[in-house]
Write an enzyme that holds these catalytic residues in place. Structure first.
Site, short mmCIF file in Angstrom:
data_model
loop_
_atom_site.label_atom_id
_atom_site.label_comp_id
_atom_site.label_asym_id
_atom_site.label_seq_id
_atom_site.Cartn_x
_atom_site.Cartn_y
_atom_site.Cartn_z
N LYS A 180 48.60 -3.34 22.99
CA LYS A 180 49.46 -2.51 22.17
C LYS A 180 49.89 -1.26 22.92
CE LYS A 180 49.06 -5.05 18.41
NZ LYS A 180 50.18 -5.89 17.93
N ASP A 231 53.24 -4.66 23.39
CA ASP A 231 53.75 -4.78 22.01
C ASP A 231 53.71 -3.41 21.35
OD1 ASP A 231 54.28 -5.38 19.37
OD2 ASP A 231 52.60 -6.74 19.10
N GLU A 236 57.42 -6.49 23.47
CA GLU A 236 57.52 -7.04 22.12
C GLU A 236 57.81 -5.96 21.08
OE1 GLU A 236 54.49 -9.45 19.12
OE2 GLU A 236 54.39 -9.79 21.27
N GLU A 279 57.97 -11.94 14.45
CA GLU A 279 56.92 -11.95 13.42
C GLU A 279 57.36 -11.27 12.14
OE1 GLU A 279 53.70 -8.62 13.89
OE2 GLU A 279 54.28 -9.24 15.91
N ASP A 331 56.38 -16.92 12.89
CA ASP A 331 55.01 -17.07 12.37
C ASP A 331 55.07 -17.98 11.16
OD1 ASP A 331 52.51 -16.79 11.15
OD2 ASP A 331 52.33 -14.67 11.69
N HIS A 336 53.07 -16.23 16.58
CA HIS A 336 52.36 -15.00 16.21
C HIS A 336 51.24 -15.37 15.26
CE1 HIS A 336 51.57 -11.60 13.40
NE2 HIS A 336 51.51 -10.94 14.55
#
Length: 394
Positions: A168, A197, A223, A249, A272, A299
């Site tokens: 992250k 992400d 992401e 997602e 997802d 995801h």
């Protein structure tokens, strides 16, 4: 004989081993798991599911219980795609793209489980039969980790046999994000795959600055740098930086994905099945993605998605698969550990020649691979004894 006679939803509040934090969803102490078991008149039953980051499970349960159960009971459970469309339009006015997408997903997955058991086929074969193996990476929810803890976490992924990791980003300063990305790249080496992400935490200008900074660390993708709905902005970020972008997602209906594809900003798409309409919805996205030459990834829900990412082959026989491989996320919500078959990881070196031939040619020999289950149905069989302590009484 294929008439639906019962639909039984259940809600579980499953604690996480530690508190997990990202830039926009906040603090996760648990995840919610909503399961749905559909039974047909002929005695065949199947189980589907969806999940949340800890909020909204009661709303999903309510829509299933009060709206979809009475609507579907008595209908033909073998006509999966027709039921998918019927559910979408039945609740379209109040549910389009929101809670409805989660509710439909759980029921749709249950119907595919029934389809597989009826046909005596595993999911990876039902969706095209391309392969049982797909590239897999560990996706951490680790924004609040100290730098030392972050590196330790990534080292743990490597020890588990993973050769691709995602971390992250979205710290208060770009400099801090860059230090963390640099430390992880140093930890995994130059040959391993790295993604980042931001969970849509940035502005367009911040995303451009961040992407330019991350480029030095050879990331596979950046992401969700910004909110998913800003389709044109994704294209501008991509054009300005040349850094591949990923997302999906937070797109819940096929029209949102089509807008994203048409805008041209995504290099990887991540539907997802827990929130885009189940397996039927995931396949809709995947077939659209192929027409744009975009690899289809996932995801969450690795125990189900491994069969989709590995097995998917375009519905149009004339369509060609993207030149890059799709990737399976091994998510930090460990749903698979509450099943009788947690995700299996291997690599190309361990495969027999016939199996190696089915793995995407763009992948390195050492790439960590998820292995799809070969059991009939979806291959996801919950260990109810491990879940029952976490069931929410309604």
């Amino acid at each position: 004989m294929s008439r639906i006679v019962s639909i039984q939803p259940r809600l579980f509040k499953v604690p996480l081993a530690e508190v997990l934090v990202d830039a926009m969803h906040g603090t996760h102490t648990h995840f919610e798991l909503i399961t749905v078991t559909v039974a047909l008149e002929n005695g065949v039953s199947g189980t589907g599911y969806t999940y949340t980051g800890g909020r909204g499970g009661h709303a999903i349960m309510a829509m299933i219980t009060h709206d979809l159960v009475p609507y579907l009971t008595g209908r033909d459970g073998s006509d999966v795609e027709a039921l998918y469309e019927a559910m979408q339009w039945h609740m379209h006015y109040v549910g389009r793209g929101g809670v409805l997408s989660f509710a439909v997903s759980a029921i749709d997955i249950a119907l595919w489980d029934i389809r597989g058991k009826t046909q005596q086929r595993p999911l990876w074969q039902m969706v095209g039969g391309h392969s049982r193996y797909c590239a897999a990476y560990s996706g951490g929810i680790d924004l609040d980790y100290s730098l030392e803890r972050l590196v330790q976490s990534v080292e743990g992924y490597l020890h588990q046999g993973m050769t691709a990791v995602k971390i992250k980003v979205g710290k208060p300063s770009l400099e801090e994000d860059l230090r963390r990305v640099e430390a992880v790249r140093r930890c995994i080496g130059d040959s391993a795959t790295l993604m980042v992400d931001a969970n849509y935490a940035l502005t367009e200008a911040e995303a451009i600055d961040a992407a330019n900074g991350f480029r030095a660390y050879n990331i596979l993708w950046f992401e969700e740098p910004i909110i998913a709905d800003h389709y044109a902005a994704y294209r501008r970020i991509s054009d300005a930086t040349g850094v591949p972008l990923a997302g999906g997602e937070n797109m819940h209906i096929i029209y949102e994905f089509e807008h994203a594809f048409e805008a041209g900003g995504l290099s990887y798409v991540q539907p997802d099945a827990s929130n885009c309409g189940g397996i039927t919805g995931w396949l809709q996205v995947a077939n659209r993605a192929v027409s744009y030459g975009i690899p289809v990834c996932s995801h969450g829900m690795q125990e189900l998605h491994v069969s989709l990412v590995a097995g998917f082959s375009p519905g149009d026989p004339a369509a060609s698969m993207p030149h890059l491989a799709g990737w399976l996320e091994v998510h930090s919500f460990p749903i698979d550990t509450y099943t009788h078959r947690p995700l299996v990881i291997t690599n190309k070196d361990a495969l027999e020649p016939d199996d190696r031939a089915t793995v995407h040619a763009s992948l390195a020999e050492s790439t960590s691979l998820g292995v799809a289950p070969d059991s009939v149905g979806t291959g996801v069989e919950f260990n109810w004894a491990s879940l029952e302590p976490h069931e929410v009484a309604l």
